[in-house]
Enzyme design. Structure first.
Site, short mmCIF file in Angstrom:
data_model
loop_
_atom_site.label_atom_id
_atom_site.label_comp_id
_atom_site.label_asym_id
_atom_site.label_seq_id
_atom_site.Cartn_x
_atom_site.Cartn_y
_atom_site.Cartn_z
CG ASP A 8 28.84 72.85 35.17
OD1 ASP A 8 27.93 73.49 34.64
OD2 ASP A 8 29.16 71.69 34.84
NE ARG A 17 30.52 80.62 53.22
CZ ARG A 17 31.27 81.63 53.68
NH1 ARG A 17 30.80 82.86 53.63
NH2 ARG A 17 32.44 81.39 54.17
NE ARG A 44 26.89 65.81 39.00
CZ ARG A 44 27.77 64.92 38.50
NH1 ARG A 44 28.67 65.30 37.63
NH2 ARG A 44 27.75 63.67 38.91
NE ARG A 48 27.70 66.78 42.35
CZ ARG A 48 28.52 65.76 42.11
NH1 ARG A 48 29.76 65.99 41.75
NH2 ARG A 48 28.11 64.53 42.23
CD GLU A 69 28.84 69.13 30.11
OE1 GLU A 69 28.85 68.87 31.33
OE2 GLU A 69 29.81 69.58 29.51
CB THR A 99 34.18 65.65 37.62
OG1 THR A 99 33.84 66.21 36.35
CG2 THR A 99 35.45 64.81 37.49
N GLY A 212 38.99 67.79 31.85
CA GLY A 212 40.34 67.84 32.42
C GLY A 212 41.33 68.63 31.58
N GLY A 233 36.10 73.77 31.58
CA GLY A 233 35.50 74.47 32.70
C GLY A 233 36.44 74.71 33.86
N1 PXP Z 1 32.63 68.08 28.73
C1 PXP Z 1 31.79 67.31 29.44
C2 PXP Z 1 30.82 66.44 28.70
C3 PXP Z 1 31.77 67.34 30.85
O1 PXP Z 1 30.93 66.55 31.55
C4 PXP Z 1 32.65 68.23 31.51
C5 PXP Z 1 32.62 68.33 33.02
O2 PXP Z 1 31.36 68.77 33.43
C6 PXP Z 1 33.49 69.04 30.73
C7 PXP Z 1 33.49 68.92 29.34
C8 PXP Z 1 34.42 70.04 31.34
O3 PXP Z 1 35.37 69.42 32.11
P1 PXP Z 1 36.41 70.28 32.97
O4 PXP Z 1 35.60 71.03 33.99
O5 PXP Z 1 37.30 69.25 33.56
O6 PXP Z 1 37.10 71.21 32.02
#
Ligand code: PXP
Length: 257
Positions: A8, A17, A44, A48, A69, A99, A212, A233
């Site tokens: 993402d 940008r 989302r 975004r 997701e 988030t 996280g 991510g």
């Molecule tokens: N898993 C899910 C279900 C999430 O919604 C997210 C954030 O989009 C992540 C994992 C990844 O989280 P992070 O970007 O904090 O590693």
């Protein structure tokens, strides 16, 4: 333990940008060649970062399975049933959040039908839940294929205890606690994730975790054997700015292994 690379944040840079660069599509080839096992993206409601074009292009081009997701939004569900990703992870969503905060309300009416609709279209379904026994048992009753445990609380506690965050303006007020309490809560949080992962595995659910996770905190979660997949991510894309995406992915895989 597998790595689902959440891309993402590449789209976040593009949308900063409002142009066409960087394209998250480019990342899927690097991800495959660097050892990631899955591509994860979040469509989302406010678009975004990832948009419908990204979803279509990534599903059509990815060698790796794609996990999308999304919230329980009627239009998104219809679109994703047509796109047929390998897996859907249902997440809660609030427009104003930075988030995904907190796990899905698994008591939500209509959730069972949404899960069935995806499964009818040959799409696996997971729910993103807080690591509680109650949410894990309800998820099993809902007929999901897997559960992803929200590691946000663990990650926040770890940041407050082991990093400089508490000395910055981004300190997490609710965890502004003394070190002894933070340590206790961190241990408690690891145990919650361990217990729920064990329960989910015993009930033959796919067991995933994420949110996280970073290079400093991933090892404790990677030690939890019943967890089969971590979705990560922000920390990987952030590190990629300095060392390149391939190195950032393989560094994370080394820690997970
Ligand atoms: N898993 C899910 C279900 C999430 O919604 C997210 C954030 O989009 C992540 C994992 C990844 O989280 P992070 O970007 O904090 O590693």
């Amino acid at each position: 333990m597998k790595l689902g690379l959440n891309i993402d944040h590449i789209a976040v840079l593009r949308e900063a940008r409002k142009i066409n660069d960087p394209d998250p599509l480019e990342a899927i080839f690097i991800a495959k060649n660097s050892g990631a096992n899955q591509i994860t993206i979040h469509l989302r409601e406010d678009r975004r970062h990832i948009n419908e074009d990204d979803v279509t292009k990534i599903i059509q081009s990815s060698f790796l399975p794609v996990n999308i997701e999304c919230a329980c939004d009627e239009k998104i569900i219809e679109f994703l049933c047509e796109q047929k990703p390998h897996k859907i992870t249902l997440v809660p969503e609030k427009r104003e959040e930075i988030t995904t905060e907190g796990g899905l309300d698994v008591g939500h009416l209509g959730l069972k039908n949404i899960i069935k609709e995806f499964q009818k279209n040959d799409i696996e379904v997971a729910v993103f839940i807080e690591p509680t026994k109650e949410a894990t048992l309800i998820s099993k009753d809902l007929g999901v294929d897997g559960v992803e445990f929200h590691t946000g609380k663990y990650a926040n506690l770890d940041l407050m205890l082991h990093s400089n965050l508490s000395r910055t303006k981004n300190t997490i007020q609710s965890y502004d606690l003394d070190r002894k309490t933070l340590k206790f809560k961190l241990e408690e949080s690891i145990k919650e994730i361990f217990d729920c992962a064990t329960l989910a595995k015993e009930m033959s659910l796919g067991v995933f975790a994420g949110h996280g996770l970073n290079y400093n905190n991933v090892s404790e979660i990677a030690k939890i054997k019943p967890i089969g997949e971590l979705n990560i991510g922000q920390s990987i894309i952030a590190r990629a700015v300095f060392v390149g995406l391939g190195v950032a992915i393989s560094d994370m895989i080394k820690l997970i292994k």
